[in-house]
Design an enzyme around this catalytic site. Structure first.
Site, PDB file in Angstrom:
ATOM      1  N   ARG A 154      -3.630  -8.578 -65.339  1.00  0.00           N
ATOM      2  CA  ARG A 154      -2.937  -7.288 -65.401  1.00  0.00           C
ATOM      3  C   ARG A 154      -3.122  -6.747 -66.807  1.00  0.00           C
ATOM      4  O   ARG A 154      -3.547  -7.492 -67.714  1.00  0.00           O
ATOM      5  CB  ARG A 154      -1.448  -7.479 -65.107  1.00  0.00           C
ATOM      6  CG  ARG A 154      -0.789  -8.382 -66.115  1.00  0.00           C
ATOM      7  CD  ARG A 154       0.589  -8.842 -65.711  1.00  0.00           C
ATOM      8  NE  ARG A 154       1.206  -9.585 -66.796  1.00  0.00           N
ATOM      9  CZ  ARG A 154       2.157 -10.470 -66.637  1.00  0.00           C
ATOM     10  NH1 ARG A 154       2.605 -10.750 -65.433  1.00  0.00           N
ATOM     11  NH2 ARG A 154       2.672 -11.095 -67.663  1.00  0.00           N
TER      12      ARG A 154
ATOM     13  N   ALA B  96       0.816  -1.222   0.000  1.00  0.00           N
ATOM     14  CA  ALA B  96       0.000   0.000   0.000  1.00  0.00           C
ATOM     15  C   ALA B  96       0.846   1.267   0.000  1.00  0.00           C
ATOM     16  O   ALA B  96       0.317   2.362  -0.169  1.00  0.00           O
ATOM     17  CB  ALA B  96      -0.934   0.004   1.208  1.00  0.00           C
TER      18      ALA B  96
ATOM     19  N   SER C 272       5.855 -11.744 -58.616  1.00  0.00           N
ATOM     20  CA  SER C 272       6.088 -10.557 -57.784  1.00  0.00           C
ATOM     21  C   SER C 272       4.959  -9.539 -57.914  1.00  0.00           C
ATOM     22  O   SER C 272       4.293  -9.466 -58.946  1.00  0.00           O
ATOM     23  CB  SER C 272       7.390  -9.895 -58.201  1.00  0.00           C
ATOM     24  OG  SER C 272       8.447 -10.778 -57.917  1.00  0.00           O
TER      25      SER C 272
ATOM     26  N   ASN D  74      -6.636  -8.751 -47.242  1.00  0.00           N
ATOM     27  CA  ASN D  74      -7.522  -9.584 -46.406  1.00  0.00           C
ATOM     28  C   ASN D  74      -8.600  -8.780 -45.699  1.00  0.00           C
ATOM     29  O   ASN D  74      -9.424  -9.329 -44.998  1.00  0.00           O
ATOM     30  CB  ASN D  74      -6.690 -10.361 -45.371  1.00  0.00           C
ATOM     31  CG  ASN D  74      -5.947  -9.440 -44.421  1.00  0.00           C
ATOM     32  OD1 ASN D  74      -5.592  -8.319 -44.771  1.00  0.00           O
ATOM     33  ND2 ASN D  74      -5.722  -9.911 -43.205  1.00  0.00           N
TER      34      ASN D  74
ATOM     35  N   TYR E 168       3.037  -8.750 -47.417  1.00  0.00           N
ATOM     36  CA  TYR E 168       2.134  -8.904 -46.281  1.00  0.00           C
ATOM     37  C   TYR E 168       1.228 -10.087 -46.548  1.00  0.00           C
ATOM     38  O   TYR E 168       0.492 -10.111 -47.548  1.00  0.00           O
ATOM     39  CB  TYR E 168       1.285  -7.637 -46.056  1.00  0.00           C
ATOM     40  CG  TYR E 168       0.210  -7.911 -45.030  1.00  0.00           C
ATOM     41  CD1 TYR E 168       0.556  -8.260 -43.719  1.00  0.00           C
ATOM     42  CD2 TYR E 168      -1.141  -7.907 -45.372  1.00  0.00           C
ATOM     43  CE1 TYR E 168      -0.418  -8.581 -42.791  1.00  0.00           C
ATOM     44  CE2 TYR E 168      -2.116  -8.216 -44.436  1.00  0.00           C
ATOM     45  CZ  TYR E 168      -1.751  -8.553 -43.150  1.00  0.00           C
ATOM     46  OH  TYR E 168      -2.703  -8.886 -42.226  1.00  0.00           O
TER      47      TYR E 168
ATOM     48  N   ARG F 157       9.114   8.133  -4.385  1.00  0.00           N
ATOM     49  CA  ARG F 157      10.390   8.396  -5.056  1.00  0.00           C
ATOM     50  C   ARG F 157      10.447   7.854  -6.491  1.00  0.00           C
ATOM     51  O   ARG F 157      11.353   8.168  -7.244  1.00  0.00           O
ATOM     52  CB  ARG F 157      11.549   7.823  -4.223  1.00  0.00           C
ATOM     53  CG  ARG F 157      11.872   8.722  -3.030  1.00  0.00           C
ATOM     54  CD  ARG F 157      12.920   8.107  -2.156  1.00  0.00           C
ATOM     55  NE  ARG F 157      12.371   7.089  -1.276  1.00  0.00           N
ATOM     56  CZ  ARG F 157      13.104   6.191  -0.596  1.00  0.00           C
ATOM     57  NH1 ARG F 157      14.415   6.189  -0.722  1.00  0.00           N
ATOM     58  NH2 ARG F 157      12.528   5.314   0.196  1.00  0.00           N
TER      59      ARG F 157
ATOM     60  N   GLU G 119      14.614   1.592  13.308  1.00  0.00           N
ATOM     61  CA  GLU G 119      14.605   2.201  11.980  1.00  0.00           C
ATOM     62  C   GLU G 119      15.760   3.183  11.845  1.00  0.00           C
ATOM     63  O   GLU G 119      16.154   3.832  12.822  1.00  0.00           O
ATOM     64  CB  GLU G 119      13.271   2.925  11.741  1.00  0.00           C
ATOM     65  CG  GLU G 119      12.102   1.995  11.569  1.00  0.00           C
ATOM     66  CD  GLU G 119      12.365   0.912  10.523  1.00  0.00           C
ATOM     67  OE1 GLU G 119      12.599   1.255   9.352  1.00  0.00           O
ATOM     68  OE2 GLU G 119      12.361  -0.276  10.889  1.00  0.00           O
TER      69      GLU G 119
ATOM     70  N   ASN H 217      13.002   1.483  -4.360  1.00  0.00           N
ATOM     71  CA  ASN H 217      12.369   2.707  -3.877  1.00  0.00           C
ATOM     72  C   ASN H 217      12.394   3.830  -4.911  1.00  0.00           C
ATOM     73  O   ASN H 217      11.593   4.739  -4.864  1.00  0.00           O
ATOM     74  CB  ASN H 217      13.039   3.171  -2.581  1.00  0.00           C
ATOM     75  CG  ASN H 217      12.869   2.135  -1.475  1.00  0.00           C
ATOM     76  OD1 ASN H 217      11.748   1.824  -1.077  1.00  0.00           O
ATOM     77  ND2 ASN H 217      13.955   1.551  -1.022  1.00  0.00           N
TER      78      ASN H 217
HETATM   79  C1  UD1 Z   1      11.054  -1.272   5.934  1.00  0.00           C
HETATM   80  C2  UD1 Z   1      11.321  -1.647   7.382  1.00  0.00           C
HETATM   81  C3  UD1 Z   1      12.832  -1.675   7.612  1.00  0.00           C
HETATM   82  C4  UD1 Z   1      13.488  -2.608   6.632  1.00  0.00           C
HETATM   83  C5  UD1 Z   1      13.109  -2.264   5.195  1.00  0.00           C
HETATM   84  C6  UD1 Z   1      13.582  -3.329   4.256  1.00  0.00           C
HETATM   85  C7  UD1 Z   1       9.396  -0.727   8.547  1.00  0.00           C
HETATM   86  C8  UD1 Z   1       8.935   0.328   9.473  1.00  0.00           C
HETATM   87  N1  UD1 Z   1      10.688  -0.702   8.251  1.00  0.00           N
HETATM   88  O1  UD1 Z   1      11.533   0.031   5.739  1.00  0.00           O
HETATM   89  O2  UD1 Z   1      13.096  -2.082   8.938  1.00  0.00           O
HETATM   90  O3  UD1 Z   1      14.875  -2.563   6.771  1.00  0.00           O
HETATM   91  O4  UD1 Z   1      11.678  -2.195   5.063  1.00  0.00           O
HETATM   92  O5  UD1 Z   1      13.274  -3.042   2.916  1.00  0.00           O
HETATM   93  O6  UD1 Z   1       8.639  -1.586   8.155  1.00  0.00           O
HETATM   94  N2  UD1 Z   1       3.589  -0.190   3.562  1.00  0.00           N
HETATM   95  C9  UD1 Z   1       2.223  -0.227   3.537  1.00  0.00           C
HETATM   96  N3  UD1 Z   1       1.539   0.738   4.216  1.00  0.00           N
HETATM   97  C10 UD1 Z   1       2.134   1.716   4.920  1.00  0.00           C
HETATM   98  C11 UD1 Z   1       3.543   1.761   4.932  1.00  0.00           C
HETATM   99  C12 UD1 Z   1       4.240   0.782   4.254  1.00  0.00           C
HETATM  100  O7  UD1 Z   1       1.631  -1.092   2.910  1.00  0.00           O
HETATM  101  O8  UD1 Z   1       1.426   2.537   5.532  1.00  0.00           O
HETATM  102  C13 UD1 Z   1       4.337  -1.216   2.844  1.00  0.00           C
HETATM  103  C14 UD1 Z   1       5.147  -0.657   1.691  1.00  0.00           C
HETATM  104  O9  UD1 Z   1       4.375  -0.679   0.477  1.00  0.00           O
HETATM  105  C15 UD1 Z   1       6.337  -1.584   1.626  1.00  0.00           C
HETATM  106  C16 UD1 Z   1       6.484  -2.094   3.057  1.00  0.00           C
HETATM  107  O10 UD1 Z   1       5.273  -1.804   3.725  1.00  0.00           O
HETATM  108  O11 UD1 Z   1       6.078  -2.702   0.806  1.00  0.00           O
HETATM  109  C17 UD1 Z   1       7.660  -1.408   3.787  1.00  0.00           C
HETATM  110  O12 UD1 Z   1       7.400  -0.032   3.833  1.00  0.00           O
HETATM  111  P1  UD1 Z   1       8.485   1.045   3.401  1.00  0.00           P
HETATM  112  O13 UD1 Z   1       7.900   2.390   3.591  1.00  0.00           O
HETATM  113  O14 UD1 Z   1       9.037   0.716   2.070  1.00  0.00           O
HETATM  114  O15 UD1 Z   1       9.562   0.806   4.549  1.00  0.00           O
HETATM  115  P2  UD1 Z   1      11.118   0.974   4.498  1.00  0.00           P
HETATM  116  O16 UD1 Z   1      11.471   2.360   4.887  1.00  0.00           O
HETATM  117  O17 UD1 Z   1      11.655   0.443   3.236  1.00  0.00           O
HETATM  118 CA    CA Z   2      10.958  -0.096   1.134  1.00  0.00          CA
END
Ligand code: UD1
Ligand code: CA
Length: 470
Positions: free
Chosen positions: A449, A8, A414, A395, A375, A13, A164, A237
């Site tokens: 022809r 989600a 041809s 065709n 063709y 980025r 984190e 990302n």
């Molecule tokens: C996350 C991890 C981090 C890990 C890294 C590895 C968390 C807080 N941190 O960081 O420890 O090292 O992945 O790639 O999880 N997502 C949702 N809804 C939200 C937020 C996120 O579905 O509200 C999903 C994103 O689509 C993604 C995953 O959760 O697939 C991770 O979220 P992301 O924001 O990418 O976390 P990272 O900063 O990469």
């Molecule tokens: Ca990520």
């Protein structure tokens, strides 16, 4: 076993109008790679379900899931919506009902929708790792840990907590063991911990990794499985990471085929999608794109700049600088350079297709040739037929498509226009420049022809006249 895929996230980025997880790596959406990993890690003895967490504005992802279900025949796939993006932990809470329907002791595998290349064996190992504990986390000693959550262990080697990047002290930041974002939990322990998450951190988000600390603090145990291949934990990302991972995976696939006896002349500049199969001693020259469910036999040469999708090319074929989609070619067929063969093209043994020839839904018998500038659409052509340069099957009348039949051993002169529906009998000869609107009988000569007019000496007269004019 329950698989939860988190998808989600906004993917800001990427700067894209499309969801991040639908950007492709070697021809397959990022999410497709993750779903394939889930599928290959299914436990054959159990019922396996996949829940994908998406944002309500991701209709494209929901459509993709429908397509994937159809394509694989796997029914147990559903999506849940997370309408507010409050963090990865919050995303998992959206699937809580499904988690609570799991049996006690059942394992829940959680994967990030943006970490495409985790190997199915690794997921299976992580599940094994979690068998004797409450869960397990995939980790890696990363040479460049920036951006990842850092994993801290207790004295027994279990995971104590994950911090984190944004919440790390500078001391903590120097820890190189990172969280890959792939987890296995016992269903009840997970559900219980999800109810205790808070958002007291730098990003004000409900972090999934906090569940680890919560379980650990209540005498639970979370194991860690460390991998050493960075590709397995790499997330996408931004577009730089996308193309870097695309290149890595392309090279892996190409190195695999090199090891299997296929010559890939320039592995850096060749794309072979994951479902393609290739026989030994085949040579793939640079800048080819071999896509979808394509099979290529032994001893073929696939020339530079060719694009081949969803096609079957038998042994000993040559394809040079051509585009093929939905084509079946029997042994020893030569195609190109510069041919375009579309869906429904079927070529029997030793057919020759030359430059600037387009075929659509056309079947050609063994030994037949269309070597230049033609063709041929909706045509059924027997064996040993020669299609002269510039022959066109007309065709389409602007409303409907019509078929053409050409019997074996026929010779089409041809620049012939064959106005379908029409059939040309076996062994018939059609004079060059004809417009064929009626059926031609077996062994007949058809000329359609203008009659040639000859005026002896007239050319010299014209020349003289023109010379005299000022
Ligand atoms: C996350 C991890 C981090 C890990 C890294 C590895 C968390 C807080 N941190 O960081 O420890 O090292 O992945 O790639 O999880 N997502 C949702 N809804 C939200 C937020 C996120 O579905 O509200 C999903 C994103 O689509 C993604 C995953 O959760 O697939 C991770 O979220 P992301 O924001 O990418 O976390 P990272 O900063 O990469
Ligand atoms: Ca990520």
């Amino acid at each position: 076993m329950l698989f939860i895929v988190l998808a989600a996230g906004l993917g800001k980025r990427m700067k894209s109008n499309h969801p991040k997880v639908l950007h492709t790596l070697v021809g397959k959406p990022i999410l497709g790679w993750v779903l394939s990993a889930c599928r290959s890690a299914f436990d054959p003895g159990q019922s396996n379900r996949i829940v994908v967490v998406v944002h309500p504005d991701m209709a494209e992802v929901v459509d993709y899931l429908e397509w994937w279900k159809e394509e694989t025949g796997i029914k147990g796939v559903e999506n849940v919506f997370q309408s507010e993006r409050l963090g990865s932990g919050h995303a998992v809470i959206m699937a809580k009902e499904t988690i609570d329907r799991c049996e006690k002791g059942e394992r829940v595998v959680i994967l990030s929708g943006d970490v495409p290349f985790v190997r199915p064996q690794t997921v299976q190992e992580l599940v094994q790792c979690a068998k004797s504990c409450d869960g397990a986390v995939l980790t890696m000693d990363h040479p460049n840990p920036q951006g990842y959550g850092r994993v801290f262990r207790d004295p027994q080697g279990f995971v104590a907590h994950i911090v984190e990047d944004k919440d790390c002290t500078s001391d903590q930041r120097s820890n190189q063991e990172v969280n890959a974002g792939i987890y296995v939990f016992e269903a009840r322990a997970l559900s219980w911990a999800l109810g205790r998450l808070d958002n007291e951190n730098a990003q004000r988000e409900y972090y999934l990794p906090q569940t680890v600390e919560i379980i650990q603090k209540h005498q639970g145990r979370i194991a860690a499985l460390k991998v050493d291949d960075a590709i397995e934990v790499s997330g996408v990302n931004d577009r730089l990471q996308l193309v870097a991972l695309d290149r890595l995976m392309r090279l892996r696939i190409n190195h695999y085929w090199l090891a299997e006896g296929v010559t890939i002349v320039d592995p850096e500049n060749t794309t072979i999608e994951p479902e393609v199969r290739i026989g030994i001693d085949t040579i793939i020259q640079p800048y080819c794109f071999i896509k979808g469910k394509t099979g290529i036999g032994k001893d073929c040469v696939i020339g530079p700049f060719s694009q081949i999708a969803d096609s079957w090319i038998d042994d000993g074929c040559v394809v040079d600088r051509s585009h093929l989609r939905g084509v079946r070619a029997a042994k020893e067929v030569h195609i190109g350079p510069f041919a375009r063969l579309r869906e429904g093209t079927e070529l029997s043994e030793s057919v020759r297709i030359g430059d600037f020839v387009e075929l659509k839904k056309t079947v050609m018998g063994a030994g037949s040739k269309a070597q230049h500038l033609s063709y041929l659409g909706d045509a059924t052509i027997g064996e040993n037929v020669n299609i002269g340069a510039g022959t066109i099957t007309c065709n389409y009348d602007g409303y409907h498509k019509y078929p053409t039949q050409i019997g074996k051993n026929a010779f089409i002169g041809s620049n012939t226009a064959i106005v379908a529906p029409v059939s040309i009998g076996e062994g018939a000869i059609v004079g060059a420049g004809s417009v064929i609107v009626e059926n031609v009988e077996k062994d007949a000569l058809a000329l359609a022809r203008g009659q040639q007019v000859q005026k002896p000496g007239r050319a010299a007269v014209i020349r003289e006249r023109n010379k005299k004019q000022p």
